[in-house]
Design a protein around this motif. Sequence first.
Motif, PDB file in Angstrom:
ATOM      1  N   ILE A  56       5.687  12.108  -1.111  1.00 30.14           N
ATOM      2  CA  ILE A  56       6.188  11.326  -0.659  1.00 30.14           C
ATOM      3  C   ILE A  56       7.223  11.825  -0.032  1.00 30.14           C
ATOM      4  O   ILE A  56       7.957  11.730   1.218  1.00 30.14           O
ATOM      5  CB  ILE A  56       6.689  10.534  -2.017  1.00 30.14           C
ATOM      6  CG1 ILE A  56       5.917   9.220  -2.231  1.00 30.14           C
ATOM      7  CG2 ILE A  56       7.669   9.266  -0.870  1.00 30.14           C
ATOM      8  CD1 ILE A  56       5.016   8.601  -1.430  1.00 30.14           C
ATOM      9  N   GLY A  57       7.767  13.349  -0.471  1.00 29.69           N
ATOM     10  CA  GLY A  57       9.081  14.015   0.158  1.00 29.69           C
ATOM     11  C   GLY A  57       8.578  14.233   1.498  1.00 29.69           C
ATOM     12  O   GLY A  57       9.577  15.247   2.216  1.00 29.69           O
ATOM     13  N   ARG A  58       7.130  14.936   1.546  1.00 30.57           N
ATOM     14  CA  ARG A  58       6.686  15.480   3.203  1.00 30.57           C
ATOM     15  C   ARG A  58       7.047  14.397   3.851  1.00 30.57           C
ATOM     16  O   ARG A  58       7.925  14.896   5.041  1.00 30.57           O
ATOM     17  CB  ARG A  58       5.724  15.390   3.286  1.00 30.57           C
ATOM     18  CG  ARG A  58       4.893  14.729   2.764  1.00 30.57           C
ATOM     19  CD  ARG A  58       3.126  15.078   1.914  1.00 30.57           C
ATOM     20  NE  ARG A  58       2.090  15.151   3.417  1.00 30.57           N
ATOM     21  CZ  ARG A  58       1.211  15.577   3.853  1.00 30.57           C
ATOM     22  NH1 ARG A  58       0.486  16.298   2.257  1.00 30.57           N
ATOM     23  NH2 ARG A  58       0.115  15.687   4.484  1.00 30.57           N
ATOM     24  N   ALA A  59       7.334  13.311   3.271  1.00 31.80           N
ATOM     25  CA  ALA A  59       7.274  12.439   4.925  1.00 31.80           C
ATOM     26  C   ALA A  59       8.854  12.109   5.006  1.00 31.80           C
ATOM     27  O   ALA A  59       9.248  11.935   6.464  1.00 31.80           O
ATOM     28  CB  ALA A  59       6.788  10.608   4.862  1.00 31.80           C
ATOM     29  N   VAL A  91       1.611   2.953   8.599  1.00 31.69           N
ATOM     30  CA  VAL A  91       3.262   3.997   6.961  1.00 31.69           C
ATOM     31  C   VAL A  91       1.721   3.846   6.415  1.00 31.69           C
ATOM     32  O   VAL A  91       2.187   5.536   5.579  1.00 31.69           O
ATOM     33  CB  VAL A  91       3.833   2.462   7.200  1.00 31.69           C
ATOM     34  CG1 VAL A  91       4.538   3.406   5.905  1.00 31.69           C
ATOM     35  CG2 VAL A  91       4.952   3.261   8.428  1.00 31.69           C
ATOM     36  N   LEU A  92       0.925   2.878   5.962  1.00 22.61           N
ATOM     37  CA  LEU A  92       0.394   2.886   4.451  1.00 22.61           C
ATOM     38  C   LEU A  92      -0.828   3.770   4.787  1.00 22.61           C
ATOM     39  O   LEU A  92      -0.742   3.743   3.627  1.00 22.61           O
ATOM     40  CB  LEU A  92       0.298   1.001   4.559  1.00 22.61           C
ATOM     41  CG  LEU A  92       0.584   0.001   4.146  1.00 22.61           C
ATOM     42  CD1 LEU A  92       0.478  -0.967   4.325  1.00 22.61           C
ATOM     43  CD2 LEU A  92       1.686   0.388   2.788  1.00 22.61           C
ATOM     44  N   SER A  93      -1.098   4.098   5.477  1.00 24.92           N
ATOM     45  CA  SER A  93      -2.563   4.560   5.725  1.00 24.92           C
ATOM     46  C   SER A  93      -2.130   6.337   5.801  1.00 24.92           C
ATOM     47  O   SER A  93      -1.732   6.392   4.609  1.00 24.92           O
ATOM     48  CB  SER A  93      -3.082   4.444   6.845  1.00 24.92           C
ATOM     49  OG  SER A  93      -2.874   4.311   8.392  1.00 24.92           O
ATOM     50  N   VAL A  94      -1.193   7.287   6.927  1.00 23.01           N
ATOM     51  CA  VAL A  94      -1.195   8.579   6.561  1.00 23.01           C
ATOM     52  C   VAL A  94       0.398   8.783   6.002  1.00 23.01           C
ATOM     53  O   VAL A  94       0.336  10.373   6.220  1.00 23.01           O
ATOM     54  CB  VAL A  94      -1.761   8.817   8.518  1.00 23.01           C
ATOM     55  CG1 VAL A  94      -3.140   8.429   8.598  1.00 23.01           C
ATOM     56  CG2 VAL A  94      -0.366   8.530   9.326  1.00 23.01           C
ATOM     57  N   VAL A  95       1.253   7.954   6.334  1.00 19.10           N
ATOM     58  CA  VAL A  95       1.934   7.987   5.604  1.00 19.10           C
ATOM     59  C   VAL A  95       2.466   8.372   4.040  1.00 19.10           C
ATOM     60  O   VAL A  95       2.736   9.624   3.632  1.00 19.10           O
ATOM     61  CB  VAL A  95       3.535   7.292   6.463  1.00 19.10           C
ATOM     62  CG1 VAL A  95       4.922   7.839   6.303  1.00 19.10           C
ATOM     63  CG2 VAL A  95       3.568   7.821   8.433  1.00 19.10           C
ATOM     64  N   ILE A  96       1.785   7.141   3.750  1.00 16.44           N
ATOM     65  CA  ILE A  96       1.830   7.452   2.176  1.00 16.44           C
ATOM     66  C   ILE A  96       0.475   8.098   1.813  1.00 16.44           C
ATOM     67  O   ILE A  96       0.286   8.243   0.477  1.00 16.44           O
ATOM     68  CB  ILE A  96       2.081   5.855   2.629  1.00 16.44           C
ATOM     69  CG1 ILE A  96       4.050   5.899   2.678  1.00 16.44           C
ATOM     70  CG2 ILE A  96       1.862   5.742   0.288  1.00 16.44           C
ATOM     71  CD1 ILE A  96       4.569   4.408   2.073  1.00 16.44           C
ATOM     72  N   ALA A 179      -6.501   7.708   5.809  1.00 17.59           N
ATOM     73  CA  ALA A 179      -7.281   8.707   7.251  1.00 17.59           C
ATOM     74  C   ALA A 179      -6.906   8.288   8.553  1.00 17.59           C
ATOM     75  O   ALA A 179      -7.310   7.864   9.757  1.00 17.59           O
ATOM     76  CB  ALA A 179      -7.182  10.058   6.988  1.00 17.59           C
ATOM     77  N   ALA A 180      -8.744   7.354   8.613  1.00 19.84           N
ATOM     78  CA  ALA A 180      -9.201   6.749   9.420  1.00 19.84           C
ATOM     79  C   ALA A 180      -8.542   6.110   9.802  1.00 19.84           C
ATOM     80  O   ALA A 180      -8.620   5.703  11.063  1.00 19.84           O
ATOM     81  CB  ALA A 180     -10.855   6.322   8.595  1.00 19.84           C
ATOM     82  N   ALA A 202       6.386   5.924  12.839  1.00 20.88           N
ATOM     83  CA  ALA A 202       5.882   5.965  11.664  1.00 20.88           C
ATOM     84  C   ALA A 202       6.043   6.031  10.658  1.00 20.88           C
ATOM     85  O   ALA A 202       7.342   5.353   9.766  1.00 20.88           O
ATOM     86  CB  ALA A 202       4.091   5.949  11.750  1.00 20.88           C
ATOM     87  N   LEU A 203       6.742   6.991  10.937  1.00 22.22           N
ATOM     88  CA  LEU A 203       8.031   7.977   9.862  1.00 22.22           C
ATOM     89  C   LEU A 203       9.253   7.283   9.764  1.00 22.22           C
ATOM     90  O   LEU A 203       9.589   7.174   8.615  1.00 22.22           O
ATOM     91  CB  LEU A 203       7.894   9.589  10.080  1.00 22.22           C
ATOM     92  CG  LEU A 203       6.942  10.783  10.136  1.00 22.22           C
ATOM     93  CD1 LEU A 203       7.079  11.835  10.710  1.00 22.22           C
ATOM     94  CD2 LEU A 203       6.448  11.042   9.010  1.00 22.22           C
ATOM     95  N   VAL A 204       9.673   6.708  10.627  1.00 20.02           N
ATOM     96  CA  VAL A 204      11.373   6.449  10.500  1.00 20.02           C
ATOM     97  C   VAL A 204      11.268   4.746  10.124  1.00 20.02           C
ATOM     98  O   VAL A 204      11.640   4.615   9.570  1.00 20.02           O
ATOM     99  CB  VAL A 204      11.770   6.463  12.105  1.00 20.02           C
ATOM    100  CG1 VAL A 204      13.192   4.914  11.950  1.00 20.02           C
ATOM    101  CG2 VAL A 204      12.469   7.579  13.219  1.00 20.02           C
ATOM    102  N   LEU A 205      10.035   4.441   9.739  1.00 22.38           N
ATOM    103  CA  LEU A 205       9.754   2.640   9.529  1.00 22.38           C
ATOM    104  C   LEU A 205      10.023   3.151   8.050  1.00 22.38           C
ATOM    105  O   LEU A 205       9.839   2.211   7.747  1.00 22.38           O
ATOM    106  CB  LEU A 205       8.471   2.478  10.059  1.00 22.38           C
ATOM    107  CG  LEU A 205       8.864   1.626  11.416  1.00 22.38           C
ATOM    108  CD1 LEU A 205       7.550   1.558  12.438  1.00 22.38           C
ATOM    109  CD2 LEU A 205       9.650   0.474  11.738  1.00 22.38           C
TER     110      LEU A 205
END
Length: 312
Positions: A56-59, A91-96, A179-180, A202-205
């Motif tokens: 989570i912190g990397r985001a 957000v749900l897939s590649v950010v988290i 990821a897909a 996506a990162l801001v959201l």
Amino acid sequence: MKADNSAIAVLSIADDSHRRASRGSLLAGVGVLSFSGSLPATALAMRGFDPYLVAIGRAVLAALVAVICLRAAGAPLLPPRAHLRAYALIVLSVVIGFPLFSGLALAAGATTAHSAVVVGLLPAATAVFAVLRAGERPRPLFWTACAAGALSITVFTLTRGTGRFAGADVLLVLALLSAAVGYTEGGRLARETPGWRVISYALVLAAPITVPVTAVLAVVTPQEPSAESLAGFAYVGLVSMFLGFIPWYAGLAMGGIARAGQIQLAQPLLNLVWAWLLLHEEIGAATIAAALAVLACVAVTQASRRRPGVGT
């Protein structure tokens, strides 16, 4: 004369399309090279930090850079409302999703080499979602190769363990699917919006979720930071979570999601090299054979696709 002019125009359009696809593949290749260090860097980061904090912190680190870039470009901090659903999926897939599932798989005992092979089916999975979400229509041979790749991964995971899928393998499959989805949605959005803005939005959201969760995890989880763990965290935050997506999403938009996505067939082998160089992991013959099998299967999926403009 008119027929000759029409033929020249068609050839010119085809040539422009080919050059655009080639540029897309090149950009996608740069993205793959960036992503290939993600699993080893995650393993290094987890030597000093909790897996959840790394995921989570990397985001949060990437979001800080994204805000700076958006402000510097004079762009709005939020995407158009019409695209919020697609951004929510990213957000749900590649950010988290992918960082969390892949990190937990490594924490559960999966080596980066093993993880790289299982996630090696990501290009095929991305192509499946490209069919579902982007209207692409690969040929039957494409699906035959996908099935062969899935079989090779199944054999690999069963023979490496206790004859059944372990919890880490389930987590890796969830990471693959996450990821897909994120790659497909991002590639679609990048057709209209620059790739760097897609991942930035996506990162801001995600920030209203990732920032407070990271703050809590930083307080309640044990930490033993070292030079290697900080370097790993910096890599996954700056490169894996932000910089790598800039050429990647641009490549998917220019070269086609399924076609450019197949460039990622090189990632398992690159992952194995990084795992050997950075983590000194032993790479057995079975792992190499499985990686090469996936490489061959996904190569067939790319070769079997119809050319742009003929059903893709």
